[in-house]
Write an enzyme that holds these catalytic residues in place. Structure first.
Site, short mmCIF file in Angstrom:
data_model
loop_
_atom_site.label_atom_id
_atom_site.label_comp_id
_atom_site.label_asym_id
_atom_site.label_seq_id
_atom_site.Cartn_x
_atom_site.Cartn_y
_atom_site.Cartn_z
N HIS A 158 5.60 -3.86 7.25
CA HIS A 158 5.92 -2.63 6.53
C HIS A 158 5.64 -2.80 5.04
O HIS A 158 5.44 -1.82 4.32
CB HIS A 158 7.39 -2.25 6.72
CG HIS A 158 7.72 -1.80 8.10
ND1 HIS A 158 8.03 -2.68 9.12
CD2 HIS A 158 7.78 -0.56 8.65
CE1 HIS A 158 8.28 -2.00 10.23
NE2 HIS A 158 8.14 -0.72 9.97
N ASP A 207 0.02 0.97 15.38
CA ASP A 207 1.34 1.10 14.79
C ASP A 207 1.20 2.11 13.66
O ASP A 207 0.10 2.57 13.33
CB ASP A 207 1.82 -0.27 14.29
CG ASP A 207 3.33 -0.34 14.15
OD1 ASP A 207 3.99 0.72 14.17
OD2 ASP A 207 3.86 -1.46 14.01
#
Length: 690
Positions: free
Chosen positions: A249, A320
């Site tokens: 992230h 993702d």
């Protein structure tokens, strides 16, 4: 269960296939795979280029209903329109992705209404449009976008600690039945990463463990349960995010291990593929053994060479989220979209700039970098999946059934059962646990470990609890001092830790509490490695999460209501990293004992009456609440009731008889009266000696 899952259960390390109590089947109206077959080739041939890109674009929307304008500013900033419905219509989206922070998941009825509203937009007024993939990350545990009154689960590492495929399938069925009831037809779960790196900042308790056989078996069982309810499962994060020390992230991780090690990380994905998983989600990581230049999400070697050609995956490949820094900070969105498709992905998930993504793909088709037939391949797979999972046939949720199917008593009981089987006892010096009934307890801990949840639950178990809480993960000096002062006035201290290996304040607080001489019981609530930095703790249990359901098993283990049976699903390294402190599969249990019966002799005349209290290791016998020694007691009068309780460090076997009673007569001779039953210990409910 599939043949692949059965084979794994036969060969997996320590994987159980049954549980101590029955697993309640989710209350559900199951949707079966339908045979409706729209003419997919005709649909594809009739699509414009933008409609094809839209079908491959799955992204989030802001708002709690299709026409909600309360978050219009956010929709405008990202998409240039006001409402969720307008986002779907603008891009002809193939799917939407729900988050709590985007206002999508307030409660089950609202979720169902949002799902239906968006589906109606996608279908159009004449109902001939293409229904949406309605998606969510509902892994259970740490990552769950919908909370109570939906069923809150202990999480994947808790599931790994049970090593029980029946419970894993039950978890999948709960997720599948509840998501489908709310109109969600894709769950981006389960996580199949092997958490082999204790310093992993993003996977941790989201993983079921580090043993490939264990994760394979439990993963396939979860997938079976999810897809039984026509909710597509997605194995993630391919080819394995479990050995990273960077959170994708926030940055781009690289794993440097060799192909032999990679093969271990691939085993759960191969098992899922063989077991029929619908989707595979990519990892934003560079795997040097396959492609040292490009992350898996953008690597043709990873997604086509490894996943499709070598492992034989024929289903849907999704990236993702493309707004994660591992992607967004490295390449422009136009380039990311093109590279992901060239690598082999079918779905562009949650691009931070959908307009740029569309523009990049359009330009690539125009220049010949991507052929339109390549887009057709992905669109075909998406449409075939929507047919196979009944999305065309049954796109809408039934609002009348949501409350009947979501958060049912049976589902909640199964979640608690997972917790009971997961709690893992790693240390129990001097048989500190289970605590004696009625003991006084000081409940403290790192605020991030949520001790305020455990305190009231310990009271419910019959303890006298003094509570003192502080926010934050690092206990302050003042808080530590208060706890040390209070520790001398109680029988035991319960401390919740939270990733204490990197937290000196937590380590110091436990050491200071231990120095008081009062027994200290640590509940490690996040990653399971905390025991290595708490040498002074008398007892350590792992809960694998901070939700109330995680503490359910812990407090029952502390009280002796259950005998902890969880096993470590990972290795615990020593604090200095030099070797293993506790191995995979380690877990302690309390000593178990069974009371022998008290016998009564009632003969003519009081002088011959007696009762015999046996001598049994670990068992104390009480009369009128007072312990009595083993032996024969003569000339009893009236009614004598004897109760057995376990001594410190013991619990009774399930079903043990724990109370006997007899009323003696003074006249007519009586036959020998042995062990009249008054109370039997039910399974999982042993009492503890006061």
């Amino acid at each position: 269960m599939t043949a692949a899952a059965t084979a794994l259960l036969m060969t997996g390390t320590g994987v159980m296939t049954g549980v101590g109590a029955a697993v309640a089947a989710p209350t559900t109206e199951r949707t079966t795979t339908v045979a409706a077959s729209p003419d997919i080739e005709a649909m594809i041939s009739g699509m414009s280029l933008d409609e094809k890109i839209g079908q491959m674009t799955w992204t989030h929307v802001y708002g709690s209903s299709a026409d909600d304008t309360s978050m219009a500013a956010s929709n405008q900033e990202r998409y240039g329109v006001d409402t969720p419905a307008e986002v779907v219509a603008k891009y002809n989206l193939g799917g939407v992705l729900y988050f709590a922070w985007s206002g999508n998941t307030n409660n089950p009825q609202q979720v169902a209404g949002l799902s239906n509203g968006l589906q109606q937009v996608a279908l159009g007024r004449d109902g001939t449009g293409i229904p949406l993939a309605v998606t969510i990350d509902q892994e259970g545990g740490l990552v769950a976008r919908i909370g109570s009154p939906a069923t809150v689960l202990p999480g994947n590492m808790a599931l790994g600690a049970t090593a029980d495929a029946d419970l894993a399938r039950a978890q999948g069925e709960i997720l599948g039945s509840e998501m489908r009831a709310m109109g969600i037809n894709v769950d981006f779960a389960p996580v199949l990463d092997l958490n082999s790196n204790p310093d992993n900042p993003v996977i941790g308790i989201r993983s079921m463990g580090e043993d490939p056989a264990l994760v394979s078996a439990l993963g396939v069982a979860q997938i079976d349960g999810l897809q039984e309810h026509n909710v597509g499962a997605a194995a993630k994060h391919f080819p394995g995010h479990g050995d990273t020390s960077v959170d994708s992230h926030y940055g781009l991780p690289t794993v440097t291990y060799d192909r032999e090690t990679l093969n271990q990380h691939l085993k759960p994905f191969k098992a899922a593929i063989d077991g029929g998983v619908d989707m595979v989600m990519t990892a934003h990581i560079i795997v040097e053994a396959i492609d040292p230049e490009m992350p898996g999400t953008l690597s043709h070697k990873v997604l086509t060479g490894l996943l499709r050609d070598e492992l034989g995956f024929k289903g849907l490949v999704t990236t993702d989220a493309l707004d994660m820094a591992a992607m967004a900070a490295e390449w422009p969105q136009e380039e990311i979209a093109v590279k992901a498709i060239q690598a082999g992905s079918d779905i562009l998930l949650n691009s931070p700039d959908v307009d740029a993504s569309f523009a990049g793909v359009r330009a690539a088709v125009g220049s010949g970098e991507i052929t339109e037939s390549r887009l057709d391949e992905s669109v075909r797979r998406i449409l075939e999946w929507k047919v196979r999972r009944g999305v065309f046939e049954q796109p809408l949720a039934d609002p009348a059934t949501v409350d009947k199917l979501v958060g049912t008593a049976g589902n909640l009981a199964t979640a608690n059962l997972i917790s009971d089987h997961a709690v893992t006892l790693l240390r129990n010096q001097e048989r500190v646990l289970p605590l004696a009934s009625g003991s006084s307890v000081l409940m403290v801990g790192a605020g991030s470990g949520r001790p305020e949840i455990a305190g009231p639950m310990l009271k419910e178990q019959g303890f006298t609890v003094t509570e003192d809480y502080e926010n934050g993960s690092s206990p302050s000096a003042a808080y530590r001092a208060r706890a040390v002062a209070a520790a001398g006035n109680v029988d035991a201290v319960v401390f919740t830790s939270y990733n204490a290996g990197a937290n000196a304040a937590q380590q110091q607080m436990v050491a200071e509490l231990a120095a008081t001489g009062t027994p200290v019981i640590v509940v490690a609530t996040r990653n399971p490695y905390d025991i290595s930095v708490f040498p002074g703790a008398d007892a350590v249990l792992n809960s694998y999460g901070v939700n109330k359901v995680n503490f359910h098993g812990v407090v029952r283990a502390i009280s002796g209501a259950i005998n902890p049976g969880g096993k470590l699903p990972v290795n615990i390294p020593k604090a200095d990293g030099d070797g293993v402190l506790l191995p995979l599969g380690f877990g302690l249990r309390y000593d178990t004992t069974t009371p022998a019966a008290v016998t009564f002799t009632d003969r003519p005349g009081k002088g011959q009456d007696s009762y015999l209290v046996p001598s049994v290791e670990g068992v104390a016998y009480l009369v009128e609440g007072k312990e009595i020694a083993a032996g024969t007691y003569r000339k009893p009068a009236g009614t004598v009731s004897v109760t057995a309780v376990p001594m410190k460090g013991y619990v009774f076997t399930d079903g043990a008889t724990t109370e006997w009673s007899h009323t003696f007569t003074t006249g007519t001779p009586q036959t020998l009266n042995s062990e009249p039953l008054v109370r039997v210990t039910p399974p999982g409910s042993s009492s503890v000696r006061p």
